[in-house]
Design a protein around this motif. Sequence first.
Motif, PDB file in Angstrom:
ATOM      1  N   ARG A  97       7.123   0.930   8.980  1.00  0.00           N
ATOM      2  CA  ARG A  97       6.019   0.796   8.024  1.00  0.00           C
ATOM      3  C   ARG A  97       6.334  -0.310   7.025  1.00  0.00           C
ATOM      4  N   ALA A  98       6.696  -1.448   7.565  1.00  0.00           N
ATOM      5  CA  ALA A  98       7.023  -2.611   6.749  1.00  0.00           C
ATOM      6  C   ALA A  98       5.761  -3.162   6.096  1.00  0.00           C
ATOM      7  N   GLU A  99       5.954  -4.157   5.228  1.00  0.00           N
ATOM      8  CA  GLU A  99       4.810  -4.794   4.588  1.00  0.00           C
ATOM      9  C   GLU A  99       3.875  -5.380   5.649  1.00  0.00           C
ATOM     10  N   ARG A 100       2.590  -5.248   5.407  1.00  0.00           N
ATOM     11  CA  ARG A 100       1.602  -5.701   6.391  1.00  0.00           C
ATOM     12  C   ARG A 100       1.753  -7.193   6.700  1.00  0.00           C
ATOM     13  N   THR A 101       2.008  -7.996   5.658  1.00  0.00           N
ATOM     14  CA  THR A 101       2.150  -9.432   5.901  1.00  0.00           C
ATOM     15  C   THR A 101       3.341  -9.729   6.807  1.00  0.00           C
ATOM     16  N   ASP A 102       4.406  -8.946   6.693  1.00  0.00           N
ATOM     17  CA  ASP A 102       5.574  -9.141   7.555  1.00  0.00           C
ATOM     18  C   ASP A 102       5.237  -8.801   9.007  1.00  0.00           C
ATOM     19  N   GLU A 116      -3.015   4.696   8.326  1.00  0.00           N
ATOM     20  CA  GLU A 116      -3.048   4.254   6.941  1.00  0.00           C
ATOM     21  C   GLU A 116      -4.475   4.104   6.459  1.00  0.00           C
ATOM     22  N   GLN A 155      -8.359  -4.846   4.792  1.00  0.00           N
ATOM     23  CA  GLN A 155      -7.591  -4.393   5.942  1.00  0.00           C
ATOM     24  C   GLN A 155      -8.477  -4.279   7.172  1.00  0.00           C
TER      25      GLN A 155
END
Length: 303
Positions: free
Chosen positions: A182-187, A279, A285
């Motif tokens: 659940r890393a940052e979305r941009t990553d 999410e 999103q």
Amino acid sequence: MVDAVARLLRRGLPVTLAAVDPVLLELRGVLARAVDPGDEASRIAALDGTLRGLLARFPDARYAAAARALFGLPPATPGMNLTARRALAAERAGHEVHHFRKRVEPRLIATLTAELLADADRFTHAPLIAPRLAPVSARQPVLADPFAWEVAEQEEQLSLLWSAIYAARAELLAVERLISLRAERTDIVRAAVTAAWRWAGARAEAISYTTAFAPDLTIDELVALAGWTPPLTPGQTSRLTEAAAGGVAREQFVAHLHGETVLDDTWTTGLLAALQSTEPTSPEQPGAGGSSTAVPADPDQNG
């Protein structure tokens, strides 16, 4: 096969010669992964790695931790005997130990056995197997001869093909790992774009190799060795491949696709589907009403 897998429980992983049934060492997936298929120790190491990978991706999420504990992987700790591992597995599964041993444990063993056989079947029907490399201590010059040049060129192209396939696999795995974390979305989006670049590059290499040396091989089957990707139409597949042809840099690949929707709408949305399902959505999103191009473009690109 089920009995052979069950026999591994006594000692757990890592696999040892004393605990392994020879039938497991003859599986196609094990032989293909062994550095030296003729060496028993090499096949044991390959079997151990295969089992760890299958347990890491155990198909039943409810019992995944229990299955790993049962075979001696975390949450189990090194040195735990079978009784202790079974108790821990039963706890993780939410069952009483006796019920777990009689009812659940056999199903977990059967599932792992089925995964082993499916893995072997995938290797049996693989269109191509990566060549094994051995250390070379002396230079091996290519003779000034047309036949030698052709052989060297084929090996060169084969190496480029497998390099591209493994690079694509690495990036697709990175996306799945980041989603799981659940890393940052941009990553995650950045990793998804990189995976598209590598995957398209692998497809371009597959086209080059099959055209020159193996016209009977199927390009899609070769590229599928890299891993799962979102379904694409023939036109979308062709567009991604064209954008990556010639070994272009990632920035050039993204620039070639600027203003198009295949990278954002289809590829990135497809890879992020697992994340989207768990999410909340917002206007920025994917899945939040409005334009189908809500997925952000590559974070490394402006505009």
